[in-house]
Design an enzyme around this catalytic site. Structure first.
Site, PDB file in Angstrom:
ATOM      1  N   ASP A  54       0.794  -1.223   0.000  1.00  0.00           N
ATOM      2  CA  ASP A  54       0.000   0.000   0.000  1.00  0.00           C
ATOM      3  C   ASP A  54       0.826   1.272   0.000  1.00  0.00           C
ATOM      4  OD1 ASP A  54       1.004  -0.146   2.541  1.00  0.00           O
ATOM      5  OD2 ASP A  54      -0.851   0.427   3.541  1.00  0.00           O
ATOM      6  N   ARG A 271      -4.365   5.477   5.946  1.00  0.00           N
ATOM      7  CA  ARG A 271      -4.549   5.159   4.541  1.00  0.00           C
ATOM      8  C   ARG A 271      -5.574   6.095   3.926  1.00  0.00           C
ATOM      9  NH1 ARG A 271      -4.526  -0.930   2.748  1.00  0.00           N
ATOM     10  NH2 ARG A 271      -5.123   0.333   0.965  1.00  0.00           N
ATOM     11  N   TYR A 279       0.112  -2.588  11.762  1.00  0.00           N
ATOM     12  CA  TYR A 279       1.044  -3.709  11.824  1.00  0.00           C
ATOM     13  C   TYR A 279       1.216  -4.038  13.297  1.00  0.00           C
ATOM     14  CZ  TYR A 279       2.400  -3.059   6.929  1.00  0.00           C
ATOM     15  OH  TYR A 279       2.391  -2.976   5.564  1.00  0.00           O
ATOM     16  N   PRO A 370       7.374  -5.840   5.636  1.00  0.00           N
ATOM     17  CA  PRO A 370       6.791  -4.673   4.965  1.00  0.00           C
ATOM     18  C   PRO A 370       6.911  -3.377   5.761  1.00  0.00           C
ATOM     19  CG  PRO A 370       5.051  -5.951   5.967  1.00  0.00           C
ATOM     20  CD  PRO A 370       6.326  -6.702   6.233  1.00  0.00           C
TER      21      PRO A 370
END
Length: 665
Positions: A54, A271, A279, A370
């Site tokens: 993302d 986002r 996370y 990530p």
């Protein structure tokens, strides 16, 4: 693709891309832009519209701008501006210990941004469709069954057998969860079973000049080449949750790194729209032994590793862990869109190509956590580096020797990424008492420049002219351009179009057209007679049929773009001052007005700082050569001797359509 099982269809293609992830899409985009006959296949039956990668780092957004769709991204993404760090106080309550800038202010016009991968793939798909006139599109669901490289196979030495899958066999496994998730392993074990073929359709034999394996961490292509995936899997297990939060946590719309006293850590990433990605460190998870797929050795089936049983992880379990870490703040979910869990591992492929005809890129080359937001970005930059080189060889513009620079340049980036990710993963997975807050922030801040993608520094090669033995950790600067590092991307700066006085960001004029660019910074030519004379001598040389540009033959403009940048006050400048090679007319007599730019103040914006920003003396000037991917390749003086040196450098790898005879001074 109809065909009988006993008589497979056969076809030929210049480039076959296996895998329609970020690396595959970027390769297809470049090849579409440069008009190369390309196919891209994927075993999945549909694109990923939820979850997955993302993050978009500044350098990738710069690249999107050169392809013409960064504006689409900026309308949708969530942009990061501030980052917060939380630690437990003496009572165990988490509290904010620092707020800092997100990223490196001023390193790029773009900040790190977030949007789900489906939107990114949509922008790439639209651009591929536009550049290829609809000829290139992802073919689904197709799976490669065998791959052979025949060194004496003529123009198409790579033979790949494809088979078409039933749609129901090409869907990701969701393990019975009602929420979309990424618990499945993409491409793992795909060739260990034989799914039924679609009725009426069977095998296809594709003969290709080049094959790109962009097929993920468990790359089938990598395994066929016998390339090892070297590294290790850690014991750290993390969950990922995309949700619309209901919370009293005050910094939910800022990127946060949170260490609790005893319950693990969280990263919060705002986002697009109202979504937030979490996370979350997961403490206790069931593990199981399985074959070690990282190795491509013949006895790899005998190797085992302990891996988390990700199919048992649930979205509610991840959310509960997040609540515990965030206590005493409350957290609930108005909506959960996607989740996954992963066990942190860091690996780099032992090689990135085989016989300079089959290449691997993206997760097929490097895997990591990530947390640094690098997976999709580094993957796309792999093929942004590679695809134009393949196009040059396919089109007969360059010698195949330029392909060797792909592994040289991108494997070092992957190694740097893995080294940083190892530090980052240990930091995030440690307890507060095991590492100081200051050390934690120091590693983050030191690595921030790297994660932007703007500080990649390529080693000396046939495509980067700098001294041998120059360390990548120490950028190399020519005395003619003391702030413009050879081997790094050219920083953006505002500049003025001479013909109409319009200010532009330079990057907006340096589009991904596939051309090398020769930038002639001539300085304040109106104030110095020697510079004006040099400008005309250089122009006359470039216009000559035996000058290095036109000596490349009729197609020279497909390989080179010549731009002139001056720094003289506009009141002292006339259009006819400039050599005709920078203001050519076409067959109809229409002039090209867009090759001359001014590094001077203008009426409508703050401009006139390019020479200063690049460390170029306005009384001396410089010639800067940019590669098609925007990296500085060479710097010389702005004289005929300097430009002739550029031509001699090009002659080492560019192929003229007529014999290349360099003009004498």
């Amino acid at each position: 693709m109809p065909g009988e099982l006993n008589s497979p269809q056969e076809s030929e293609v210049d480039v076959l891309i296996v895998g329609a992830g970020p690396a595959g899409y970027m390769a297809a985009l470049w090849l579409a832009r440069l008009g190369v006959n390309t196919r891209i296949i994927d075993k999945r039956s549909a694109r990923i519209f939820t979850g997955q990668a993302d993050g978009l780092q500044p350098r990738v957004l710069e690249v999107f701008e050169t392809f013409g769709f960064a504006d689409r991204a900026m309308k949708e993404v969530a942009v990061g501006f501030e980052a917060c760090y939380y630690d437990p106080d003496e009572n165990g309550r988490i509290h904010r210990v620092k707020t800092a800038a997100e990223g490196i202010p001023g390193i790029s016009r773009f900040n790190g941004s977030v949007v789900h991968q489906g939107r990114i793939e949509a922008w790439l798909t639209d651009a591929i469709t536009e550049f290829s006139d609809g000829r290139i599109k992802v073919e689904r669901p197709l799976q490669p069954e065998s791959l052979e490289i025949n060194g004496s196979g003529g123009d198409y030495p790579v033979r790949v057998v494809l088979k078409r899958l039933r749609d129901e066999l090409a869907m990701p496994e969701q393990f019975g969860h009602t929420v979309q998730n990424g618990l499945y392993r993409q491409f793992e074990g795909d060739q260990e079973t034989t799914p039924a073929l679609l009725p009426g359709e069977g095998l296809e034999v594709v003969r290709a000049k080049y094959v790109l394996g962009c097929d993920g961490a468990h790359s089938w292509v990598r395994k066929q080449l016998g390339i090892e995936h070297e590294g290790e899997t850690t014991d750290f297990v993390w969950g990922v949750l995309d949700m619309v939060p209901i919370t009293d946590f005050p910094d939910i719309r800022k990127r946060c790194s949170i260490h609790s006293q005893n319950s693990g850590s969280i990263m919060i990433i705002p986002r697009e729209n109202q979504l937030v990605r979490l996370y979350i460190q997961l403490r206790e998870q069931a593990h199981h032994e399985e074959p070690e797929l990282a190795s491509a050795s013949p006895d790899r089936s005998k190797k085992t590793s302990s891996r988390v049983d990700r199919s048992k992880v649930t979205a509610e379990q991840i959310l509960d862990s997040a609540r515990t870490i965030l206590h005493p703040y409350t957290l609930d979910a108005a909506e959960i869109q996607w989740f996954t869990a992963y066990q942190v591992g860091q690996r780099v492929a032992s090689a990135f190509e085989k016989d300079e005809h089959v290449f691997i890129a993206g997760d097929a080359c490097h895997t990591h956590s990530p947390k640094a937001g690098q997976g999709m970005n580094v993957s796309m930059m792999d093929t942004f580096n590679l695809a134009w080189k393949i196009a040059y060889v396919v089109k007969g513009f360059a010698q195949p020797s330029i392909l060797s620079t792909y592994e040289l340049e991108r494997r070092t980036v992957a190694q740097d990424l893995i080294a940083y990710d190892q530090k980052l993963s240990r930091l995030f997975s440690s307890k507060p008492g095991e590492i100081s807050t200051q050390d934690f922030r120091r590693v983050i801040e030191k690595g921030t420049a790297f994660t932007t993608g703007c500080t990649v520094n390529y080693d000396r090669s046939i495509l980067v002219d700098k001294p041998a033995g120059q360390s990548r950790s120490t950028p190399h600067y020519s005395p003619l351009a003391t702030k413009l590092a050879v081997g790094m991307r050219i920083p953006d700066v505002k500049i003025v179009m001479q013909c109409d006085g319009r200010p532009w960001f330079f990057n907006q004029r340096l589009l991904s057209t596939g051309q090398f660019r020769v930038l002639v910074f001539i300085g304040d030519y109106a104030a110095r007679a020697n510079l004006k004379q040099q400008m005309h001598e250089v122009g006359e040389y470039l216009a000559r049929a035996d000058g290095f540009a036109k000596a490349l033959g009729p197609r020279w403009e497909s390989m080179l773009e010549l731009l002139l940048i001056h720094a003289s006050p506009q009141a002292n400048v006339e259009w006819d001052d400039f050599p005709s090679v920078f203001r050519v007319r076409d067959d109809r007599g229409v002039m090209d007005y867009w090759k001359i730019l001014a590094d001077t103040p203008c009426f409508h914006d703050e401009t006139g700082q390019a020479h200063e920003r690049y460390g170029i003396d306005k009384e001396v000037g410089a010639v800067v050569v940019l590669r098609p991917d925007g990296y500085v390749a060479k710097v010389v003086e702005p004289t005929v001797a300097g430009v002739r040196e550029v031509g001699e450098w090009f002659a080492h790898f560019l192929l003229p359509s007529t014999p290349l005879v360099m003009a004498s001074i």
